[in-house]
Scaffold this motif. Structure first.
Motif, PDB file in Angstrom:
ATOM      1  N   SER A  65       1.184  -0.924  -0.167  1.00 18.88           N
ATOM      2  CA  SER A  65       0.481   0.058   0.447  1.00 18.88           C
ATOM      3  C   SER A  65       0.849   1.417   0.097  1.00 18.88           C
ATOM      4  O   SER A  65       0.632   1.985  -0.430  1.00 18.88           O
ATOM      5  CB  SER A  65      -1.028   0.118   0.983  1.00 18.88           C
ATOM      6  OG  SER A  65      -1.695  -0.493   1.342  1.00 18.88           O
TER       7      SER A  65
ATOM      8  N   THR B 180      -4.836  -2.846   4.091  1.00 15.48           N
ATOM      9  CA  THR B 180      -5.586  -2.824   3.371  1.00 15.48           C
ATOM     10  C   THR B 180      -7.574  -4.140   3.482  1.00 15.48           C
ATOM     11  O   THR B 180      -6.311  -5.324   3.359  1.00 15.48           O
ATOM     12  CB  THR B 180      -4.989  -3.108   2.504  1.00 15.48           C
ATOM     13  OG1 THR B 180      -3.877  -2.340   2.669  1.00 15.48           O
ATOM     14  CG2 THR B 180      -5.691  -3.118   0.792  1.00 15.48           C
TER      15      THR B 180
ATOM     16  N   ASP C  91      -4.649  -1.930  -5.668  1.00 16.83           N
ATOM     17  CA  ASP C  91      -3.850  -2.424  -4.024  1.00 16.83           C
ATOM     18  C   ASP C  91      -4.799  -3.880  -3.938  1.00 16.83           C
ATOM     19  O   ASP C  91      -5.772  -3.773  -3.870  1.00 16.83           O
ATOM     20  CB  ASP C  91      -3.386  -1.482  -3.054  1.00 16.83           C
ATOM     21  CG  ASP C  91      -2.699  -1.730  -2.276  1.00 16.83           C
ATOM     22  OD1 ASP C  91      -1.768  -2.768  -2.651  1.00 16.83           O
ATOM     23  OD2 ASP C  91      -2.986  -1.302  -1.504  1.00 16.83           O
ATOM     24  N   THR C  92      -3.789  -5.229  -3.485  1.00 14.34           N
ATOM     25  CA  THR C  92      -4.814  -5.637  -3.028  1.00 14.34           C
ATOM     26  C   THR C  92      -4.476  -6.089  -0.894  1.00 14.34           C
ATOM     27  O   THR C  92      -3.394  -5.420  -0.673  1.00 14.34           O
ATOM     28  CB  THR C  92      -4.291  -7.411  -3.356  1.00 14.34           C
ATOM     29  OG1 THR C  92      -3.285  -7.693  -3.207  1.00 14.34           O
ATOM     30  CG2 THR C  92      -4.810  -6.931  -5.060  1.00 14.34           C
TER      31      THR C  92
HETATM   32 MG    MG Z   1      -2.388  -3.103   2.025  1.00 16.47          MG
END
Ligand code: MG
Ligand code: GDP
Length: 262
Positions: free
Chosen positions: A28, A55, A78-79
């Motif tokens: 992230s 996240t 983003d995962t």
């Molecule tokens: Mg993250």
């Protein structure tokens, strides 16, 4: 200009880049380093606690770039980390459909991976049939330069041993000068790319830079050097099988990637 190319130029291009890997690796932060997104919310500077948030879902950051009437939509996805909890991998797989739909509709796509674990190997072997994988060595500031070299070598060996197909930077033209060829070689040997992410702006040597402020000093954020990014862009063309190479198209794409690296 071919028919298909004309159509693409009119419609614009989509370029999607996704990050994946264990939780806490700095994915992230890296994405936010590219977009400068997480410093402020509602005009207020965020504190460290608010900025460091795990996240929990797939998050998209998109930006439209237009150059000479040609539109490029850059999406960075983003995962959350995978493999950290029981069934977490299954959770990831469950979103497979969502991923592959995106992969197929995109004209270009990349996948960035920080570090390598057995789970990553498994995941990458699933993934390499869909996307171009670009392995990334995260948090490079936590390793000394010899350690970075050693880690990179190990990861390259593992990628080879497990038969993972990563994105191959195409060979440069034979008529390029020696200096260019050497740089190109160095670029290929530098995979996985080492990165340092940061979501704070600090003052270093009279300049305001994205960096990490520690009690003992400042580490400047480090993404891909522009010449690397350029070579990565060039390769993107290989995926656009039906689209002819067009100088200004290549240029605006290069510019977009370059601006990400500043
Ligand atoms: Mg993250
Ligand atoms: P994610 O779970 O992979 O998304 O990781 P985050 O981006 O949330 O980062 C987890 C922690 O690692 C945070 O405390 C970040 O400040 C820190 N971090 C991120 N990138 C770097 C880096 O390049 N170097 C160092 N030393 N720490 C980093």
């Amino acid at each position: 200009m071919t028919k298909i190319h004309r159509k693409s130029m009119k419609k614009g291009f989509d370029f999607t880049l996704k990050v994946a890997g264990a939780s806490g690796l700095g994915k992230s932060t890296l994405v936010n380093s590219l977009f400068l997104t997480d410093l402020y919310r509602d005009g207020k500077l965020l504190g460290a606690e608010e900025r460091i948030m795990q996240t929990v879902e797939i998050t998209k950051h998109a930006v439209d770039i237009e150059e000479k009437g040609v539109r490029l939509r850059l999406t960075i996805v983003d995962t959350p980390g995978f493999g950290d909890a029981v069934n977490n991998t299954e959770w990831y797989r469950g979103r497979w459909g969502q991923f592959s739909n995106m992969f197929q509709s995109d004209s270009g796509h990349r996948f960035l991976f920080p570090r390598l674990r057995p789970l990553d190997v498994e995941f990458m072997k699933d993934l390499h049939q869909w996307v171009n994988i670009v392995p990334i060595l995260a948090k490079a500031d936590t390793l000394t330069p010899p350690e970075v070299d050693c880690k990179k070598r190990k990861i390259r060996e593992e990628i080879e041993r497990f038969g993972i197909k990563i994105y191959q930077i195409p060979d440069c033209d034979l008529d390029e000068d020696e200096d260019f060829k050497l740089k190109d070689q160095a670029l290929k040997e530098s995979i996985p790319f080492a990165v340092i992410g940061s979501n704070t702006i600090v003052e270093a040597r009279g300049r305001r830079v994205r960096g990490r402020l520690y009690p003992w000093g400042i580490v400047e954020g480090y993404l891909l050097a522009p010449q690397w990014a350029l070579r990565l862009c060039e390769a993107e063309d290989n995926d656009l099988k039906d689209v002819t190479r067009e100088t200004h198209y290549e240029n605006y794409r290069a510019q977009c990637i370059q601006s990400m690296t500043r």
